[in-house]
Design an enzyme around this catalytic site. Structure first.
Site, PDB file in Angstrom:
ATOM      1  N   PHE B 120       0.851  -1.185   0.245  1.00 56.44           N
ATOM      2  CA  PHE B 120       0.011  -0.131  -0.042  1.00 56.44           C
ATOM      3  C   PHE B 120       0.954   1.211  -0.024  1.00 56.44           C
ATOM      4  O   PHE B 120       2.051   1.148   0.243  1.00 56.44           O
ATOM      5  CB  PHE B 120      -0.959   0.048   1.273  1.00 56.44           C
ATOM      6  N   GLN B 235      -7.436  14.822   3.709  1.00 56.51           N
ATOM      7  CA  GLN B 235      -6.975  13.763   2.709  1.00 56.51           C
ATOM      8  C   GLN B 235      -7.669  13.820   1.616  1.00 56.51           C
ATOM      9  O   GLN B 235      -8.666  13.698   1.630  1.00 56.51           O
ATOM     10  CB  GLN B 235      -6.724  12.381   3.245  1.00 56.51           C
ATOM     11  N   HIS B 237      -7.908  11.598  -1.710  1.00 58.10           N
ATOM     12  CA  HIS B 237      -7.333  10.356  -2.293  1.00 58.10           C
ATOM     13  C   HIS B 237      -7.351  10.918  -3.675  1.00 58.10           C
ATOM     14  O   HIS B 237      -7.997  11.322  -4.279  1.00 58.10           O
ATOM     15  CB  HIS B 237      -8.524   9.261  -2.084  1.00 58.10           C
ATOM     16  N   LEU B 247     -14.714   5.839  -4.857  1.00 57.53           N
ATOM     17  CA  LEU B 247     -13.297   5.838  -4.759  1.00 57.53           C
ATOM     18  C   LEU B 247     -12.996   4.407  -5.379  1.00 57.53           C
ATOM     19  O   LEU B 247     -13.633   3.416  -5.556  1.00 57.53           O
ATOM     20  CB  LEU B 247     -13.113   5.240  -3.328  1.00 57.53           C
ATOM     21  N   GLU B 250      -6.737   2.416  -3.495  1.00 54.55           N
ATOM     22  CA  GLU B 250      -5.284   2.237  -3.496  1.00 54.55           C
ATOM     23  C   GLU B 250      -4.729   0.971  -3.922  1.00 54.55           C
ATOM     24  O   GLU B 250      -3.584   0.782  -4.523  1.00 54.55           O
ATOM     25  CB  GLU B 250      -4.726   2.595  -2.296  1.00 54.55           C
ATOM     26  N   ARG B 295      -0.771   9.513  -0.208  1.00 49.31           N
ATOM     27  CA  ARG B 295      -1.731  10.054  -1.117  1.00 49.31           C
ATOM     28  C   ARG B 295      -1.646  11.513  -1.181  1.00 49.31           C
ATOM     29  O   ARG B 295      -2.119  12.205  -1.931  1.00 49.31           O
ATOM     30  CB  ARG B 295      -2.970   9.732  -0.347  1.00 49.31           C
ATOM     31  N   HIS B 363     -11.278  12.423   1.058  1.00 46.31           N
ATOM     32  CA  HIS B 363     -11.526  11.197   1.833  1.00 46.31           C
ATOM     33  C   HIS B 363     -11.402  10.977   2.961  1.00 46.31           C
ATOM     34  O   HIS B 363     -12.396  10.149   3.555  1.00 46.31           O
ATOM     35  CB  HIS B 363     -10.289  10.271   1.099  1.00 46.31           C
ATOM     36  N   ARG B 398      -2.507  10.655   6.453  1.00 46.58           N
ATOM     37  CA  ARG B 398      -2.819   9.325   7.069  1.00 46.58           C
ATOM     38  C   ARG B 398      -2.494   8.528   5.823  1.00 46.58           C
ATOM     39  O   ARG B 398      -2.421   8.816   4.645  1.00 46.58           O
ATOM     40  CB  ARG B 398      -4.028   9.070   7.263  1.00 46.58           C
TER      41      ARG B 398
END
Lengths: 117, 601, 128, 250
Positions: B120, B235, B237, B247, B250, B295, B363, B398
């Protein structure tokens, strides 16, 4: 609460469904078409003899009785549930008598008939 | 609002998503005599945890280390995370994830039967547990279904909590909540309260967040005097579907997907994110590099590409392409089937054959209700966990797949601490709290059911203006002017909010009333965001100021703390130092060889 | 306050969706199959009654009424077989490791294959 | 731009405080080919009639809130597009086979009780301890139940099931599929407890395999298949009692 005895009837219904699916179309072909409309006399006689010989053989008798018994329960079970779906749901217990009883009676009748063949 | 009945329990949990359910189970298991109330404005399985796709991070494999997970998280946070909290989080993560496995979560597996992990963004090694690409869905349903095992968890489904009830000793002892079915306001009382109401992405127009994510819990705590911490860190995304904001996980990049601009060029290589290895190279996808950068960086790169005129213009705005074609149909169907389903249904694109158009989308809110390392707020007896809380492990950015784990670790922790508080502070005065709830019912009725007030503004008018103000003023790149205008608009909306009128003045299932109350939450949260952002004159993580482009550790290695002022004037912003234990701030580098031990230290 | 609204159920609910009609047709095959099986019992009874009785019965069966009845029975029986085999992969999924045997293949292996074998075998026995 | 095009939504309205009977109300909504039916409902609520009441959240087909009857079919309104119906009017009603709370909102009380009844959680004899690591489960073992774990509780299957509408004892497609999901989970040991619930009365046996639950399921769960498999397990257990001595947990 106690588990329902429906498991028993459903198992027989399922087994009967398989039997009916595998065998009944062939039975209809034979007894509904091939034997009654079996061509000229000699061929027809030959076919009838074949048929009688087969049904007269005891392993076939037993197998046939099995197929018939399960198919009867299958039909009885389905008819019972169809009647419930059509509005007789509250008589689900009562409907067992004619449906499964009928299947049992038909099975006994089949056994007697096969015995005589 | 009709006056409802009073209900008493030991611990009250507001919010029935991942964190709230985990907290409920923690209390129910460890205190079988306790009665736990789980109050949620929706049925728990509708909570927004359900939409999380990619996975949840925790060290499980022997080639991984706790130390690496800590370092990835802290550097990903641009050193704004509290390092004691991060250490606790990373250390607890494996057992919490195993616990969820024992509760039946259908994790994807390796051939030997152990749980599978995938790479990730911003993580040095693959450590993200996943259940195909419906990880949040499976986690939420596993948790929810597990709560059904406990007779001492009492659910208040479709109860909209509007106010925290605080006793004469300043302790939080429950909430007033509208039972949606009848419209009556109930007093749901307990010896301690945990807020687990999730984020507030709906402050923005273009978001992955569901309609329910309106920051109600944040706003409730804010109004009760608790600071909202680090609210300027929002955040984006990098890969949302244009138009809907749905979404695209990721994990699609973790499995090897690439981002290209209108020329088919992997533009991330131009932004210090490493070299573009060929997709057939066995080292692709490279950890902590290119498409597996963090991100905040990837979303910022998109804007820079847009400024350079290298994005693709569509009727739903500018996009780049997420290309998964080289993964092949079999891998896509096995590892990221939901990506294919969503792309087909909502973008008319089958990623097996065509690249997916994507753009950055709001996000996650890194900030939230200020809690200490025990998940406790400044109000005794009030705790918070999950996205609504800021403990803080996410700092300025994050890392993907830390939030699902966070709601387990801190949901459980908050549950245990709240239970202890409840045991130590059992006595409260029911009638004083009931009176507050009754007062809340009367306040709501006065504010919204006054039929003499007509022709006020509609909810949607204010909400749209709020969206525009926040998107234009507090987006991926901000400056003093844009933020000033956002602050002004929010203040204007706060004033006009009182004149909004409703079509619906009935009690039963009045969702127009809840929408009005949610708008109030959004305005509160937006106010904290905009004012925190304008005060932070540096760039860090997701907070990028065009007028202050450098990180400034001398002045801003600190959490912003926004305090509500009841008179409606702008919030008071204070700062609290970041807890640094073993990892002094360093350069935040991604690309080849980044994140290796000692490199940034 | 009148509370929740409960929609009434139609007696003829089975006409509300095409899927319900298909379901009802499937269930009704059992009436025809049962009817045929009773006729089959009569056939077996006549077989037990001697060659003459059996020949007389067969000759009756060759009439148009009985022929039509058997056409209907055949259609019902075949429809039962087809719907039954369609259900088999759902009710008895076969897994090969992680993969489920695809439904059409499962229907052939567990349904159509044995069915055609049995049918061909019986017909061949009579016709040979 | 297509802003001038409109289409009609005929929406089921019922308010428990004022109505004894439901009625239909027609709304003219802008036609946008990217809109799903839910977008049109939200547009009505925002701009025309704030009293229109419906549930929704994720708008991506996974939270399960927005199930309604669309032209007679149970659908997730976030997953059906106006363009699939344009220019004909769209009739939107609450899910059938559930009591209506208000407008498009139905009561889930019955379902929640049924879900709880099938014990949809891992049941084991051993003590819960995470120190030994995860339970091993091969991909093949996962595949045995994975499909049935995909249920989002959207209730479309109940709206498609005639038995769910007629027989209160029947636990229904989603709850039974979830019970079966745990029975098939290699980590679980609770099958006997669950069967004690599922095999009683019409709880599972009410199902006559109409199969429409599977047809309407937006997540390809195949509850109809799960129910038949669970019945087969029930039948096996029934006969095992005659083979194995009482209490032998074979």
């Amino acid at each position: 609460m106690k588990r329902s005895d429906e498991a028993f009837w459903w198992a027989l219904f399922s087994a009967g469904g398989v039997m009916a699916a595998l065998f009944v179309p062939a039975f209809v072909l034979v007894t509904g078409f091939l034997l009654p409309a079996g061509g000229d006399g000699a061929v027809a006689a030959e076919r009838t003899t074949q048929f009688a010989a087969a049904v007269g053989w005891w392993p076939v008798k037993l197998a046939l009785l099995g197929v018939l018994a399960l198919s009867f329960v299958h039909c009885g079970h389905r008819i019972r549930h169809t009647l419930m779906d059509l509005g007789l749901r509250r008589y689900s217990g009562l409907l067992k008598v004619p449906c499964y009883g009928g299947a049992l009676a038909a099975t006994v009748w089949a056994a007697l008939l096969l015995w005589r063949v | 609002m009709a006056h409802g009945t009073t209900h008493e329990h030991d611990v009250i949990i507001i919010g029935g998503g991942g964190a709230g359910l985990r907290a409920s189970i923690a209390i129910a298991e460890e205190n079988p005599d306790f009665s736990v109330a789980c109050v949620s404005k929706v049925y728990p399985m509708r909570s927004h945890t359900v939409t999380a796709e990619g996975g949840a991070a925790a060290k499980i494999k022997p080639n991984d280390s706790l130390e690496d997970h800590i370092y990835d998280t802290i550097s990903g946070a641009d050193w704004l995370a509290d390092q004691d909290a991060v250490e606790y989080f990373v250390n607890e993560a494996p057992s919490e994830m195993i616990q969820l496995e024992h509760w039946g979560c259908p994790w994807s597996r390796e051939p030997d039967g152990s749980v599978a992990v995938r790479p990730f963004g911003g993580m040095k090694i693959e450590r993200t547990w996943f259940a195909a690409d419906k990880t949040g869905f499976h986690m939420l349903h596993s948790l929810f279904q597990t709560t059904l095992k406990y007779g001492n968890i009492v659910r208040y489904d479709e109860h909209f909590a509007t106010r925290l009830l605080i006793d004469g000793n300043g302790r939080c002892r429950g909430c007033a909540a509208i039972e949606l079915r009848t419209g009556s306001v109930r007093a749901i009382l307990g010896k301690a309260v945990i807020i687990c109401t999730g984020g507030a992405g709906r402050v923005f127009p273009f978001t992955t967040n569901g309609s329910i994510k309106t920051g109600d819990g944040m706003a409730m705590a804010y109004r009760a005097g608790v600071a909202l911490k680090d609210m300027e860190f929002i955040q984006y995304h990098p890969t949302g579907l244009p138009g809907t904001g749905i979404l695209i996980t990721e994990a699609s990049r973790g499995e090897g997907g690439i981002l290209v601009n209108k020329d088919g060029y992997r533009y991330l290589q131009d932004y210090e994110l490493g070299e573009a290895l060929d997709v057939s190279d066995p080292r692709h996808p490279q950890k902590r590099a290119m498409e597996l950068g963090p991100r905040d960086r990837l979303s910022q790169c998109f804007i820079k590409e847009k400024w350079a005129g290298r994005t693709i213009e569509t009727k739903d705005g500018h996009v780049v392409h997420l290309d998964l074609r080289h993964l092949g149909e079999a891998k896509i169907d096995k590892k990221i089937p939901f990506v294919r389903e969503l792309s087909r249904n909502y973008a008319g694109i089958d990623p097996v054959y065509k690249p997916i158009p994507v753009r950055p989308v709001v996000h996650y809110v890194m900030g939230g209700i200020d809690v200490d390392s025990n998940s406790a707020t400044s109000v005794p007896g009030l705790y918070a966990a999950g996205e609504c809380a800021c403990v803080s492990i996410n700092g300025a950015n994050r890392l993907g797949s830390n939030s699902l784990t966070e709601l387990l670790v801190f949901g459980a922790q908050a549950g245990r601490h709240a239970a202890r508080f409840a045991m130590d502070n059992p006595d409260y005065d029911v009638s004083e709290l009931e009176a507050q709830a009754e007062d809340e019912g009367a306040r709501i009725r006065r504010a919204w059911f006054d039929t003499s007030r007509r022709n006020g503004e509609r909810i949607v008018t204010l909400r749209t203006e709020l969206h525009d103000a926040m998107e234009n003023g507090a987006g991926i790149y901000r400056n003093a002017d844009s933020l000033q205008s956002a602050c002004e608009t929010v203040a204007d909306l706060r004033a006009r909010y009182r004149s909004v009128t409703l079509d619906d003045h009935t009690n039963s299932f009045n969702t127009e009333l809840t929408a009005a109350l949610e708008l109030g939450s959004l305005i509160d949260v937006a106010e904290a965001m905009a004012h925190s952002a304008i005060e932070r004159t540096e760039s860090r993580g997701s907070h990028q100021r065009l007028d202050h482009t450098e990180r400034n550790d001398d002045d801003f290695l600190a959490h912003s703390m926004a305090y509500h002022r009841p008179d409606g004037s702008p919030p008071r912003i204070e700062y609290k130092p970041v807890t640094i234990t073993k990892w002094p701030p360093g350069a935040r580098t991604y690309g080849a060889g980044s994140g290796l031990k000692g490199e940034d230290r | 306050m009148s509370g929740q609204f409960h929609r009434p159920h139609a007696w003829a609910w089975f006409l509300e969706r095409p899927g319900y009609v298909r379901f009802m047709v499937r269930e009704l095959t059992s009436f025809f199959v049962a009817g045929y099986l009773i006729v089959l019992l009569v056939t077996l009874g006549r077989l037990g009654g001697g060659e003459a009785a059996f020949a007389e019965w067969l000759s009756a069966l060759s009439g148009p009424g009985w022929m039509l009845a058997h056409v209907v029975a055949l259609i019902a029986a075949v429809w039962h077989s087809i719907t039954w085999f369609a259900a088999v992969p759902q009710a008895m999924p076969v897994y090969l490791g992680e993969k489920k045997l695809p439904a059409p293949l499962a229907a052939v292996v567990m349904g159509y294959g044995p069915w055609l074998t049995v049918t061909a075998g019986i017909v061949w026995w009579v016709l040979r | 731009m297509s802003t001038e095009l409109t289409m009609t939504l005929e929406v089921f309205r019922y308010h428990p405080e004022t109505d004894h009977e439901p009625r239909f109300q027609a709304y003219e909504v802008p036609y946008d080919e990217d809109w799903v039916v839910l977008d049109a409902l939200n547009w009505i609520k925002d701009h025309v009639d704030g009293s229109l009441t419906h549930r929704w959240s994720c708008r991506m087909g996974v939270c399960g809130s927005c199930g309604m009857m669309v032209n007679g079919d149970p659908k997730l309104t976030c997953a059906v597009f106006l363009k699939d119906y344009y220019p004909r009017p769209i009739k939107v009603e609450p899910l059938v086979n559930f009591p209506v709370e208000r407008d498009l909102v139905v009561s889930l009380d019955g379902f929640m009780d049924k879900l709880e009844a099938v014990k949809p959680y891992i049941i084991r004899d051993d003590v819960n301890d995470t120190s030994g690591g995860e339970y091993l489960q091969s991909p093949a073992e996962l595949a045995q139940y994975k499909q049935y774990s995909m249920c989002i509780n959207c209730m479309l299957c109940y709206a498609a099931c005639p038995v769910a509408g007629h027989e209160d004892e029947f636990l229904g497609p989603a709850a039974l599929a979830l019970g079966h999901r745990y029975n098939k989970d290699s980590r679980d040991q609770g099958q006997a407890e669950r069967l004690d619930v599922m095999l009683v009365g019409e709880a599972i046996w009410g199902c006559t395999f109409v199969g429409e639950c599977t047809v309407v399921c937006p997540k390809h769960v195949d509850p109809a298949g799960a129910i038949q498999q669970a019945k087969a397990v029930g039948a096996q257990e029934f006969f095992k009692r005659f083979v194995a001595p009482k209490g032998a947990g074979v």
